[in-house]
Design a protein around this motif. Structure first.
Motif, mmCIF file in Angstrom:
data_model
loop_
_atom_site.group_PDB
_atom_site.id
_atom_site.type_symbol
_atom_site.label_atom_id
_atom_site.label_comp_id
_atom_site.label_asym_id
_atom_site.label_seq_id
_atom_site.Cartn_x
_atom_site.Cartn_y
_atom_site.Cartn_z
ATOM 1 N N GLU A 1 2.732 -4.205 9.593
ATOM 2 C CA GLU A 1 3.228 -3.312 8.548
ATOM 3 C C GLU A 1 4.740 -3.286 8.554
ATOM 4 O OE1 GLU A 1 2.995 1.364 7.167
ATOM 5 O OE2 GLU A 1 2.087 0.761 9.055
ATOM 6 N N GLY B 1 3.652 10.688 7.568
ATOM 7 C CA GLY B 1 2.986 9.536 6.973
ATOM 8 C C GLY B 1 1.798 9.066 7.762
ATOM 9 N N TYR B 2 1.384 7.893 7.447
ATOM 10 C CA TYR B 2 0.194 7.300 8.017
ATOM 11 C C TYR B 2 0.486 5.827 8.226
ATOM 12 C CZ TYR B 2 -4.564 5.501 8.059
ATOM 13 O OH TYR B 2 -5.709 4.852 8.395
ATOM 14 N N ASN B 3 0.178 5.296 9.400
ATOM 15 C CA ASN B 3 0.433 3.887 9.679
ATOM 16 C C ASN B 3 -0.819 3.073 9.400
ATOM 17 O OD1 ASN B 3 2.925 4.672 10.452
ATOM 18 N ND2 ASN B 3 2.589 4.413 12.621
ATOM 19 N N PHE B 4 -0.621 1.961 8.725
ATOM 20 C CA PHE B 4 -1.745 1.117 8.357
ATOM 21 C C PHE B 4 -1.837 -0.125 9.228
ATOM 22 C CE2 PHE B 4 -4.217 -1.247 5.026
ATOM 23 C CZ PHE B 4 -5.287 -0.383 5.041
ATOM 24 N N ASN C 1 7.334 5.891 0.023
ATOM 25 C CA ASN C 1 6.248 6.150 0.974
ATOM 26 C C ASN C 1 5.185 5.062 0.797
ATOM 27 O OD1 ASN C 1 4.785 7.396 2.951
ATOM 28 N ND2 ASN C 1 3.870 8.891 1.595
ATOM 29 N N ALA C 2 5.592 3.827 1.029
ATOM 30 C CA ALA C 2 4.711 2.675 0.881
ATOM 31 C C ALA C 2 5.134 1.623 1.904
ATOM 32 C CB ALA C 2 4.801 2.110 -0.535
ATOM 33 N N SER C 3 4.314 0.590 2.041
ATOM 34 C CA SER C 3 4.594 -0.470 3.014
ATOM 35 C C SER C 3 4.040 -1.796 2.533
ATOM 36 C CB SER C 3 3.935 -0.158 4.359
ATOM 37 O OG SER C 3 4.457 0.992 4.936
ATOM 38 N N VAL D 1 0.842 -1.191 0.000
ATOM 39 C CA VAL D 1 0.000 0.000 0.000
ATOM 40 C C VAL D 1 0.873 1.234 0.000
ATOM 41 C CG1 VAL D 1 -1.953 -1.120 1.137
ATOM 42 C CG2 VAL D 1 -0.207 -0.017 2.511
ATOM 43 N N GLN D 2 0.366 2.267 -0.635
ATOM 44 C CA GLN D 2 1.060 3.544 -0.672
ATOM 45 C C GLN D 2 0.272 4.510 0.196
ATOM 46 O OE1 GLN D 2 1.294 5.472 -4.517
ATOM 47 N NE2 GLN D 2 3.481 5.751 -4.191
ATOM 48 N N MET D 3 0.964 5.264 1.012
ATOM 49 C CA MET D 3 0.288 6.134 1.953
ATOM 50 C C MET D 3 0.769 7.557 1.813
ATOM 51 S SD MET D 3 0.681 3.546 5.085
ATOM 52 C CE MET D 3 2.143 2.848 4.379
#
Length: 152
Positions: free
Chosen positions: A124, A102-105, A131-133, A83-85
């Motif tokens: 994650e 960023g944003y943690n998923f 900027n992805a995970s 996923v890209q955040m």
């Protein structure tokens, strides 16, 4: 004289009971914390998966990345995705990008797992360069706390 001896005896019993409950609580907390952590080898394995997914992502070959994720899902009997955040300000003050980038998923691999939940958590592994995970449901074989119900 008898009452004074009785009060001393009761004070000793009360202090012992409080100390006993404190020690039981401390032992339970330490045991739960130890049982909640992912094994170091599993942390390294998931981090390696993240590095492999990042390498495939950087090549731009989404088909190869999809094949690798499909193979991972079959091999580990889990669900996974890359996923890209990005944070997009919709209203309010401008964010300080150094403080919030960023944003943690999912949860990082080094944070303890809650043993109370029946389902496995979403893990994650953030990419280093992008900027992805890699996000995946923790495989059953990696779930810590196999003796939790016995200890609890």
């Amino acid at each position: 004289m008898k009452r004074r001896l009785l009060w001393k005896f009761l004070l000793i019993i009360a202090t012992g009971a409080v100390a006993l409950f404190y020690l039981i609580d401390h032992f339970a907390s330490v045991t739960e914390e130890g049982m909640s952590r992912l094994d170091e080898a599993y942390q390294q394995e998931m981090t390696a998966w993240g590095r492999e997914a990042e390498a495939l992502y950087q090549t731009g070959n989404i088909e190869a990345l999809n094949l690798w994720i499909d193979e991972l899902q079959l091999r580990e009997d889990t669900q996974a995705a890359v996923v890209q955040m990005a944070v997009q300000r919709l209203a309010g003050n401008q964010l300080n990008e150094d403080a919030y980038t960023g944003y943690n998923f999912g949860r990082p691999v080094f944070i303890p797992i809650h043993l109370y939940f029946a389902h496995n958590p979403l893990m994650e592994v953030p990419f280093e360069q992008e900027n992805a995970s890699l996000v995946l449901v923790l495989p059953d074989r990696m779930r810590p706390g196999s003796y939790w119900n016995t200890v609890r």
